[in-house]
Write a protein that holds these residues in place. Structure first.
Motif, short mmCIF file in Angstrom:
data_model
loop_
_atom_site.label_atom_id
_atom_site.label_comp_id
_atom_site.label_asym_id
_atom_site.label_seq_id
_atom_site.Cartn_x
_atom_site.Cartn_y
_atom_site.Cartn_z
N THR A 170 0.83 -1.20 0.00
CA THR A 170 0.00 0.00 0.00
C THR A 170 0.86 1.25 0.00
O THR A 170 0.58 2.23 -0.71
N ALA A 171 1.94 1.25 0.79
CA ALA A 171 2.83 2.42 0.84
C ALA A 171 3.44 2.69 -0.52
O ALA A 171 3.54 3.85 -0.96
N ALA A 172 3.85 1.61 -1.21
CA ALA A 172 4.45 1.78 -2.54
C ALA A 172 3.41 2.31 -3.53
O ALA A 172 3.72 3.14 -4.39
N GLN A 173 2.19 1.83 -3.42
CA GLN A 173 1.12 2.31 -4.31
C GLN A 173 0.82 3.79 -4.03
O GLN A 173 0.57 4.56 -4.96
N ASP A 174 0.85 4.17 -2.76
CA ASP A 174 0.65 5.58 -2.42
C ASP A 174 1.74 6.44 -3.02
O ASP A 174 1.47 7.54 -3.55
N ARG A 175 2.97 5.98 -2.94
CA ARG A 175 4.09 6.74 -3.52
C ARG A 175 3.94 6.85 -5.03
O ARG A 175 4.19 7.92 -5.62
N GLU A 176 3.51 5.75 -5.66
CA GLU A 176 3.34 5.77 -7.11
C GLU A 176 2.26 6.78 -7.50
O GLU A 176 2.43 7.55 -8.46
N LEU A 177 1.14 6.80 -6.77
CA LEU A 177 0.08 7.76 -7.06
C LEU A 177 0.59 9.18 -6.88
O LEU A 177 0.32 10.05 -7.72
N GLY B 140 7.11 24.64 -14.51
CA GLY B 140 7.96 25.50 -13.70
C GLY B 140 7.43 25.75 -12.31
O GLY B 140 8.15 26.28 -11.45
N ALA B 141 6.17 25.41 -12.05
CA ALA B 141 5.59 25.66 -10.72
C ALA B 141 5.92 24.49 -9.80
O ALA B 141 5.80 23.33 -10.19
N PRO B 142 6.31 24.78 -8.57
CA PRO B 142 6.55 23.68 -7.61
C PRO B 142 5.25 22.99 -7.24
O PRO B 142 4.23 23.64 -7.00
N VAL B 143 5.28 21.67 -7.20
CA VAL B 143 4.10 20.88 -6.84
C VAL B 143 4.29 20.34 -5.44
O VAL B 143 5.31 19.72 -5.13
N GLY B 144 3.34 20.60 -4.57
CA GLY B 144 3.44 20.17 -3.18
C GLY B 144 3.11 18.70 -2.98
O GLY B 144 2.82 17.96 -3.92
N GLU B 145 3.15 18.29 -1.72
CA GLU B 145 2.79 16.93 -1.36
C GLU B 145 1.27 16.78 -1.30
O GLU B 145 0.54 17.74 -1.06
N VAL C 281 -8.89 6.10 -6.92
CA VAL C 281 -9.34 4.78 -6.50
C VAL C 281 -8.36 4.24 -5.46
O VAL C 281 -7.15 4.28 -5.67
N PRO C 282 -8.84 3.77 -4.32
CA PRO C 282 -7.93 3.22 -3.31
C PRO C 282 -7.12 2.06 -3.86
O PRO C 282 -7.63 1.26 -4.65
N PRO C 283 -5.86 1.94 -3.46
CA PRO C 283 -5.02 0.82 -3.94
C PRO C 283 -5.66 -0.53 -3.65
O PRO C 283 -6.18 -0.77 -2.57
N GLY C 284 -5.64 -1.38 -4.66
CA GLY C 284 -6.16 -2.73 -4.50
C GLY C 284 -7.67 -2.85 -4.64
O GLY C 284 -8.19 -3.97 -4.55
N GLN C 285 -8.38 -1.74 -4.83
CA GLN C 285 -9.82 -1.81 -4.97
C GLN C 285 -10.24 -1.57 -6.42
O GLN C 285 -9.54 -0.91 -7.18
N ARG C 286 -11.40 -2.10 -6.77
CA ARG C 286 -11.91 -1.94 -8.12
C ARG C 286 -12.59 -0.59 -8.27
O ARG C 286 -13.21 -0.08 -7.33
N PRO C 287 -12.51 0.01 -9.46
CA PRO C 287 -13.15 1.32 -9.69
C PRO C 287 -14.64 1.19 -9.97
O PRO C 287 -15.11 1.50 -11.07
#
Length: 324
Positions: A3-10, A24-29, A56-62
């Motif tokens: 889940t943590a890896a999927q969150d990072r990927e998103l 050129g604009a900084p994108v936040g977290e 869509v939450p990781p591992g869940q169907r859309p």
């Protein structure tokens, strides 16, 4: 993938796409926004721009409430209409899917339920404005090909859907529920011309600044169907007495009759509104009973759910009273 890896990927996908949108604009977290019911909801900045991301939450169907792409479609269909909605800025269909929309500043407060209080005169003006806004929504052309709407939702279908939910609630938590369902089933009205439905239209899903609605949000259960389905649900939130142990009085709030007049704006009242007002109460009893059952079964621990039985009983009792 964890889940943590999927969150990072998103996060990387969102930041890359918004970075290309605002070169050129900084994108936040990504910051999790509380209160979202459809998938995951985040806030993020890109330069001076502020956005809300739904994914869509990781591992869940859309599907169902997690079908964020369906929400993006209805928001895009309403862009430029008389119904204010956040503007969609980008959509990614690759799973897990997500979309970003403009962050709209405003308050989404339910006067009789939320702890944060607004002056009675402000709450009244917002509710009347919301009633007129609901009429504009129902007057919207639903033929847009981007909607890809399901079969129109009629009174019988709505009753069947929520009857199943109420039946899943233990009988001791829904006193008089069977009699109410029988009364509703015995008097199902004919369905009128289908319109675009929000599905959960109330002030808690309408962002306001001052007395003015600025955006309708939370479109996870939109559909096309009988406008009285939306209307009967909206009217339910006009009176704190519908919510024993939960609601509080707000001086000056409009009555259900006043809200209906604002919605109609001089047009004739639709037939069988009593049936749809009772249906709205049955739906609320079913939702609250479902949530209380999940708490007592240990599936979702929330001691606040123990405050619900008086309101569930009141919803069923007043629905039967409305039907005569």
């Amino acid at each position: 993938m964890s889940t943590a890896a999927q969150d990072r990927e998103l996060t990387e996908r969102v930041r890359d796409r918004l970075g290309r949108l605002r070169p050129g604009a900084p994108v936040g977290e990504l910051r999790t926004l509380p209160g979202g019911h459809s998938g995951l909801t985040y806030a993020v900045t890109a330069g001076e721009g502020r956005y809300v991301v739904k994914a869509v939450p990781p591992g869940q169907r859309p599907v169902g409430r997690n079908d964020v792409l369906r929400q993006a479609r209805v928001l895009r269909s309403l862009a430029g209409s008389t119904v204010p909605v956040p503007g969609v800025v980008c959509v990614e269909e690759e799973q897990p899917a997500w979309f970003a929309m403009e962050f709209v500043t405003g308050e989404a407060l339910e006067p009789v339920l939320d702890d944060h209080r607004v002056p009675g005169v402000t709450a009244r003006a917002r509710m009347v404005a919301a009633a007129r806004l609901l009429r504009r929504l129902h007057d919207t052309d639903v033929r847009s090909p981007v909607l890809d709407a399901p079969e129109p939702l009629d009174a019988a279908g709505e009753l069947e859907r929520w009857s199943r939910t109420l039946h899943a609630v233990p009988e001791e938590l829904r006193p008089g529920g069977e009699a109410l369902l029988a009364r509703l089933a015995a008097g199902i009205p004919e369905t009128g011309q289908p319109v675009l439905l929000h599905g959960d239209f109330r002030l808690g899903n309408v962002l306001c600044t001052g007395e003015r609605p600025v955006a309708v949000v939370d479109w996870e259960i939109w559909s096309v169907g009988d406008p009285r389905i939306d209307l009967g649900w909206f009217l339910l939130f006009a009176d704190h007495r519908n919510f024993p142990r939960l609601g509080h009085a707000v001086p000056g709030l409009p009555t259900e009759a006043e809200l209906l007049d604002a919605y109609l704006d001089g047009c004739p009242a639709p037939p069988a509104m009593e049936w749809f007002r009772a249906l709205g109460r049955m739906k609320m009893a079913a939702i609250m009973g479902h949530n209380l059952r999940r708490h007592r079964e240990g599936r979702h621990h929330d001691p606040d759910q123990e405050r619900l039985p008086p309101t569930i009983a009141a919803m069923i009792r007043t629905a039967r009273d409305i039907l005569g």
